[in-house]
Design a protein around this motif. Structure first.
Motif, PDB file in Angstrom:
ATOM      1  N   PRO A  39      26.650  19.433  76.092  1.00  0.00           N
ATOM      2  CA  PRO A  39      27.637  19.217  75.034  1.00  0.00           C
ATOM      3  C   PRO A  39      28.442  17.957  75.288  1.00  0.00           C
ATOM      4  O   PRO A  39      28.701  17.590  76.447  1.00  0.00           O
ATOM      5  CB  PRO A  39      28.516  20.470  75.104  1.00  0.00           C
ATOM      6  CG  PRO A  39      28.380  20.950  76.516  1.00  0.00           C
ATOM      7  CD  PRO A  39      26.976  20.609  76.927  1.00  0.00           C
ATOM      8  N   HIS A  56      31.168  19.428  66.306  1.00  0.00           N
ATOM      9  CA  HIS A  56      30.690  19.626  67.678  1.00  0.00           C
ATOM     10  C   HIS A  56      29.443  18.776  67.900  1.00  0.00           C
ATOM     11  O   HIS A  56      28.545  18.760  67.049  1.00  0.00           O
ATOM     12  CB  HIS A  56      30.362  21.105  67.912  1.00  0.00           C
ATOM     13  CG  HIS A  56      31.562  21.996  67.905  1.00  0.00           C
ATOM     14  ND1 HIS A  56      32.035  22.622  69.047  1.00  0.00           N
ATOM     15  CD2 HIS A  56      32.408  22.354  66.913  1.00  0.00           C
ATOM     16  CE1 HIS A  56      33.102  23.347  68.747  1.00  0.00           C
ATOM     17  NE2 HIS A  56      33.348  23.198  67.454  1.00  0.00           N
ATOM     18  N   TRP A  58      26.272  17.265  70.702  1.00  0.00           N
ATOM     19  CA  TRP A  58      25.468  17.423  71.910  1.00  0.00           C
ATOM     20  C   TRP A  58      24.639  16.164  72.150  1.00  0.00           C
ATOM     21  O   TRP A  58      24.355  15.402  71.216  1.00  0.00           O
ATOM     22  CB  TRP A  58      24.490  18.588  71.759  1.00  0.00           C
ATOM     23  CG  TRP A  58      25.089  19.944  71.891  1.00  0.00           C
ATOM     24  CD1 TRP A  58      25.160  20.710  73.025  1.00  0.00           C
ATOM     25  CD2 TRP A  58      25.707  20.725  70.854  1.00  0.00           C
ATOM     26  NE1 TRP A  58      25.787  21.908  72.743  1.00  0.00           N
ATOM     27  CE2 TRP A  58      26.136  21.942  71.425  1.00  0.00           C
ATOM     28  CE3 TRP A  58      25.951  20.496  69.502  1.00  0.00           C
ATOM     29  CZ2 TRP A  58      26.779  22.934  70.700  1.00  0.00           C
ATOM     30  CZ3 TRP A  58      26.597  21.476  68.764  1.00  0.00           C
ATOM     31  CH2 TRP A  58      27.005  22.675  69.360  1.00  0.00           C
ATOM     32  N   SER A  94      25.459  32.307  77.345  1.00  0.00           N
ATOM     33  CA  SER A  94      26.024  31.116  77.970  1.00  0.00           C
ATOM     34  C   SER A  94      24.885  30.200  78.401  1.00  0.00           C
ATOM     35  O   SER A  94      23.923  30.653  79.034  1.00  0.00           O
ATOM     36  CB  SER A  94      26.876  31.485  79.188  1.00  0.00           C
ATOM     37  OG  SER A  94      28.109  32.051  78.791  1.00  0.00           O
ATOM     38  N   ALA A 105      27.151  21.278  82.819  1.00  0.00           N
ATOM     39  CA  ALA A 105      28.050  21.843  81.808  1.00  0.00           C
ATOM     40  C   ALA A 105      27.657  23.286  81.540  1.00  0.00           C
ATOM     41  O   ALA A 105      26.507  23.679  81.761  1.00  0.00           O
ATOM     42  CB  ALA A 105      27.983  21.036  80.507  1.00  0.00           C
ATOM     43  N   GLU A 155      28.337  26.219  78.336  1.00  0.00           N
ATOM     44  CA  GLU A 155      28.905  26.509  77.024  1.00  0.00           C
ATOM     45  C   GLU A 155      28.495  27.914  76.597  1.00  0.00           C
ATOM     46  O   GLU A 155      27.430  28.398  76.979  1.00  0.00           O
ATOM     47  CB  GLU A 155      28.435  25.480  76.001  1.00  0.00           C
ATOM     48  CG  GLU A 155      26.914  25.364  75.913  1.00  0.00           C
ATOM     49  CD  GLU A 155      26.486  24.291  74.937  1.00  0.00           C
ATOM     50  OE1 GLU A 155      26.871  24.371  73.763  1.00  0.00           O
ATOM     51  OE2 GLU A 155      25.740  23.372  75.361  1.00  0.00           O
ATOM     52  N   THR A 156      29.343  28.554  75.814  1.00  0.00           N
ATOM     53  CA  THR A 156      29.090  29.932  75.385  1.00  0.00           C
ATOM     54  C   THR A 156      29.040  30.020  73.866  1.00  0.00           C
ATOM     55  O   THR A 156      29.833  29.377  73.178  1.00  0.00           O
ATOM     56  CB  THR A 156      30.187  30.864  75.928  1.00  0.00           C
ATOM     57  OG1 THR A 156      30.133  30.853  77.361  1.00  0.00           O
ATOM     58  CG2 THR A 156      30.001  32.290  75.446  1.00  0.00           C
ATOM     59  N   HIS A 157      28.094  30.816  73.369  1.00  0.00           N
ATOM     60  CA  HIS A 157      27.902  30.993  71.936  1.00  0.00           C
ATOM     61  C   HIS A 157      27.795  32.474  71.600  1.00  0.00           C
ATOM     62  O   HIS A 157      27.243  33.250  72.371  1.00  0.00           O
ATOM     63  CB  HIS A 157      26.624  30.285  71.476  1.00  0.00           C
ATOM     64  CG  HIS A 157      26.628  28.815  71.725  1.00  0.00           C
ATOM     65  ND1 HIS A 157      26.980  27.900  70.769  1.00  0.00           N
ATOM     66  CD2 HIS A 157      26.335  28.100  72.848  1.00  0.00           C
ATOM     67  CE1 HIS A 157      26.893  26.677  71.271  1.00  0.00           C
ATOM     68  NE2 HIS A 157      26.494  26.775  72.542  1.00  0.00           N
TER      69      HIS A 157
END
Length: 313
Positions: free
Chosen positions: A69, A86, A88, A290, A305, A307-309
């Motif tokens: 990201p 957002h 990436w 994640s 990195a 990231e969580t969705h």
């Protein structure tokens, strides 16, 4: 995705290597007569990562998978709402570039591959330059090439107190089945090619729609099951270590109590200092995941990195 106050969008810094140098893709927009990064608004039901891949393809004709990201840009719109985008990193393979069917259209007048210095001069908006600067930090740190290992919690299952057979046999509820379908686009956005899951019915069912969508078999293992974790026979280290050594995009579907061990082992396998961020990444609601981004050239250099969705189901 919109609200009374904000419009959500997603996009990426699409990049390639040319003669050993990084080139990024800029789009020249027809209507606005500006130069920017590929992006677009979230469609109903989409996850942000899914939007980024779709919009990149629609605007450039290039199919990509997402890397690390790059942050979020925010700016005001003429209607008074705030736009939240957002971004990436998104590598473009030579094959994907050759396969692009892009032609100038009413939205995008043209595409331009440029070096980083020229991109700074070309981009029309300061918010895009800020995203480019995040991208440049990945380049400078030598971690532009990454692969994801994704920790996925199974979808919502029938509660234990409503199930009179073995725990591993608990099926998904209708909501859990909807979650399993909803995460497919988000997981595909990161280029998942290997599916590893606990043998529990609820985990296997959660990755079933993904397996069908990408035409990849499901690898079931007791080593990350909750039953094995509870009786002390699990081996999360073996499963995680294998995936890190392989260096390929993979998803590990498991259970709430096992997820902290998966994140801890990913930190250990990559030489990453442990911290509260690992607990945050492991504290997933059902159907959430994640993404742990790891350097493809030097996996032992630490997690790049996380990231969580979560699906909107």
């Amino acid at each position: 995705m919109t609200s009374d106050l904000a419009v959500y969008a997603a996009g990426g810094v699409v990049w390639r290597l040319s003669e050993g140098k990084v080139r990024v893709l800029l789009i020249h927009r027809t209507k606005y007569r500006d130069i920017t990064l590929p992006k677009g608004k979230v469609d109903p039901g989409e996850m942000l990562a899914e939007t980024a891949v779709r919009e990149i393809f629609e605007e450039t004709g290039i199919r990509t998978s997402l890397g690390a990201p790059l942050g979020v840009s925010r700016y005001g719109m003429p209607n008074g709402k705030q736009k939240i985008v957002h971004y990436w990193s998104a590598a473009a393979s030579d094959e994907a570039i050759r396969a692009s069917s892009f032609v100038p259209n009413d939205e995008v007048a043209g595409l331009e591959w440029v070096g980083l210095k020229k991109a700074h001069a070309r981009l029309s908006y300061p918010v895009d330059i800020e995203i480019l600067e995040h991208f440049e930090r990945l380049v400078d740190d030598g971690v532009l090439h990454t692969f994801p290992v994704i920790a996925l919690r199974h979808g919502k299952a029938v509660p234990r107190d409503e199930w009179d057979r073995g725990d591993a046999g608990r099926p998904l509820t209708p909501r859990g089945k909807a979650q399993a379908k909803a995460v497919v686009g988000g997981l595909r956005a990161f280029g998942v090619r290997r599916i590893v899951t606990s043998t529990a019915v609820r985990c296997v069912a959660t990755v079933g729609p993904l397996s069908k969508a990408i035409a990849r078999r499901i690898e079931e293992t007791d080593l990350i099951s909750q039953d094995a974790w509870e009786d002390g026979t699990s081996d999360v280290r073996e499963v995680v270590g294998r995936r890190v050594r392989a260096g390929k995009p993979a998803v590990l579907c498991s259970h709430g109590p096992v997820l902290p061990d998966i994140l801890s082992e990913l930190a250990l396998a990559t030489g990453t200092m442990r911290g509260a961020y690992l607990a945050d990444a492991a504290a997933l609601e059902t159907g959430a995941f994640s993404v742990v981004h790891i350097s493809a050239t030097n996996p032992g250099s630490g997690i790049v990195a996380i990231e969580t969705h979560a699906p909107k189901v």
